[in-house]
Design a protein around this motif. Structure first.
Motif, PDB file in Angstrom:
ATOM      1  N   THR A 143      49.672  31.992  50.053  1.00 24.37           N
ATOM      2  CA  THR A 143      48.300  32.325  49.683  1.00 24.37           C
ATOM      3  C   THR A 143      47.830  33.527  50.495  1.00 24.37           C
ATOM      4  N   GLY A 144      46.674  34.044  50.149  1.00 23.83           N
ATOM      5  CA  GLY A 144      46.124  35.166  50.894  1.00 23.83           C
ATOM      6  C   GLY A 144      45.887  34.818  52.350  1.00 23.83           C
ATOM      7  N   SER A 145      45.388  33.623  52.622  1.00 22.16           N
ATOM      8  CA  SER A 145      45.137  33.228  54.004  1.00 22.16           C
ATOM      9  C   SER A 145      46.438  33.073  54.779  1.00 22.16           C
ATOM     10  N   THR A 156      42.560  43.048  59.521  1.00 25.56           N
ATOM     11  CA  THR A 156      41.681  44.174  59.843  1.00 25.56           C
ATOM     12  C   THR A 156      40.388  44.075  59.050  1.00 25.56           C
ATOM     13  N   LYS A 157      39.295  44.446  59.695  1.00 25.25           N
ATOM     14  CA  LYS A 157      37.992  44.503  59.014  1.00 25.25           C
ATOM     15  C   LYS A 157      37.509  45.943  58.985  1.00 25.25           C
ATOM     16  N   VAL A 169      30.554  44.596  56.253  1.00 24.56           N
ATOM     17  CA  VAL A 169      31.869  44.511  56.886  1.00 24.56           C
ATOM     18  C   VAL A 169      32.721  43.525  56.097  1.00 24.56           C
ATOM     19  N   GLN A 170      33.912  43.970  55.730  1.00 21.93           N
ATOM     20  CA  GLN A 170      34.803  43.134  54.926  1.00 21.93           C
ATOM     21  C   GLN A 170      36.215  43.167  55.499  1.00 21.93           C
ATOM     22  N   GLY A 171      36.951  42.091  55.248  1.00 27.64           N
ATOM     23  CA  GLY A 171      38.370  42.095  55.558  1.00 27.64           C
ATOM     24  C   GLY A 171      39.148  42.856  54.495  1.00 27.64           C
ATOM     25  N   ARG A 175      41.828  43.224  49.387  1.00 29.09           N
ATOM     26  CA  ARG A 175      41.978  44.557  48.783  1.00 29.09           C
ATOM     27  C   ARG A 175      43.430  45.022  48.795  1.00 29.09           C
ATOM     28  N   VAL A 176      44.140  44.781  49.891  1.00 30.20           N
ATOM     29  CA  VAL A 176      45.560  45.161  49.954  1.00 30.20           C
ATOM     30  C   VAL A 176      46.368  44.342  48.951  1.00 30.20           C
TER      31      VAL A 176
END
Length: 387
Positions: A143-145, A156-157, A169-171, A175-176
């Motif tokens: 999963t993403g987590s 990274t944020k 502010v987002q992680g 997006r990656v």
């Protein structure tokens, strides 16, 4: 010029979208190909759209196509929307549309990285992608987590839209992962939870081999014409998200024939698709929000009375769950929090239609079972029915 009236368009829609021949009705791939592409933004829609067209519906057969046979794949493609298509159609969708979408997604992410001002650039992104693929290969599925726990770069944020009211502010993990998926280097696996969940696991994938975009657009246009024609140039432009020049070139390459529609508009059909089709047996269907049969055209006037639009669409133009009778939308349906399936007719369709709609609702309830369905894009009638 040959004329195709609205009644004939509804007949064609029924025969090509709902009345899948019995010898093919068990095949999820056959349903996907009949519709060209299944909306997959809402996880439940993909299953509901498919099972509405199967003689023996059920979650297992759809999941087998998605996760075991991998004969049905999800691609971020037309209109920057997530669709599911068969592996026969996927190369044309990829070359005609998904490659362009992937490039835009990568450009957008790199723009956010530069604007953050912490030195994150293409080299950093490439290294983070490499580490993510390595970790995913080692895990098989994750999963993403789980990927964020394994790859420091994904934790990274960044600050997006700095200096504006939208600054936040987002992680970067989601997006990656989205960029890797758009590039075809990873694909969605089974979700956490039930089939209605969009919290997918991920697995490594191979991108589709590159091919000529113009030829791919012509192939996709031909498939769309056979499924949704007669339709207009504006309909194809809306459905694909292509520019006018690309649309016209694709229609010419596909050999589209002109016909006259009700109201005087010029429509287009696939070559040698001019003959009228005989009316089928009366049929009813309960289709989910964003179902392809309601989202294949910019102008849906031939199967949707204008007076129904306000109840069945949200403010962004997304259609909710609908009730169909003989190729026309006649109402909407919803599932209450208690699991009861409820519907309302917006047109007087008579006793025969009402009985068939009731039977279709019972069929839907029987295979959905204990699952709870809430459309991602909620519409006025759906909200009212669930209240």
């Amino acid at each position: 010029m040959y004329r195709v009236d609205d009644e004939q368009r509804r007949i064609r829609l029924g025969r090509r979208h709902l009345l899948v021949p019995s010898e093919r009705a068990e095949s999820v791939v056959a349903v996907a190909d009949a519709l060209v592409a299944l909306h997959a933004t809402d996880a439940a829609t993909l299953h509901l759209s498919t099972c509405a067209r199967l003689s023996d519906p059920g979650v297992a057969v759809v999941e087998q196509a998605l996760y075991e046979d991998v004969s049905l794949v999800r691609l971020l493609s037309m209109r920057n929307t997530l669709f599911a298509v068969s592996t026969d159609v996927a190369p044309a969708v990829d070359a005609s549309t998904a490659r362009t979408v992937a490039a835009k997604e990568r450009h957008k992410l790199l723009k956010h990285l530069r604007e953050d001002g912490n030195g994150l650039d293409e080299r950093w992104l490439a290294e983070t992608e490499r580490e993510t693929l390595t970790a995913l290969t080692a895990h098989g599925q994750a999963t993403g987590s789980q990927l964020s726990a394994a790859v420091p770069g994904l934790r990274t944020k960044i600050t997006v839209f700095p200096g504006t009211r939208q600054e936040t502010v987002q992680g970067v993990a989601s997006r990656v992962i989205r960029v890797l998926a758009a590039d075809g280097r990873i694909r969605r696996g089974r979700p956490r939870g039930s089939w209605t969940s969009s919290q997918y696991s991920w697995t490594v994938a191979e991108p589709w081999p590159p091919s000529d975009p113009a030829a791919a657009r012509a192939e996709l246009t031909g498939r769309w014409l056979r499924a949704y024609g007669p339709a207009t140039e504006a309909d194809l432009k809306w459905w694909t998200g292509w520019g006018v020049r690309e649309v016209r070139a694709a229609l010419a390459a596909a050999g589209a024939e002109e016909v006259l529609l009700d109201g005087g508009a010029v429509g287009l059909v696939a070559p040698e698709d001019l003959a009228p089709e005989p009316p089928p047996e009366p049929w009813a269907a309960l289709l989910p929000g964003l179902d392809p049969s309601a989202m294949g055209w910019a102008d849906r006037g031939f199967h949707l009375p204008p007076r129904h639009r306000a109840a069945l669409f949200d403010r962004a133009g997304n259609i909710g769950p609908t009730v169909w009778w003989n190729g026309g939308i006649v109402g909407g349906w919803a599932q209450t929090t208690g699991g009861e399936l409820v519907w309302r007719l917006l047109s007087d369709v008579g006793r025969e239609a009402s009985l068939l709609i009731e039977a279709e609702a019972a069929r839907l309830s029987s295979w959905v079972g204990e699952a709870r369905i809430t459309p991602r894009f909620r519409t006025p009638l759906e909200r009212e029915l669930t209240a």
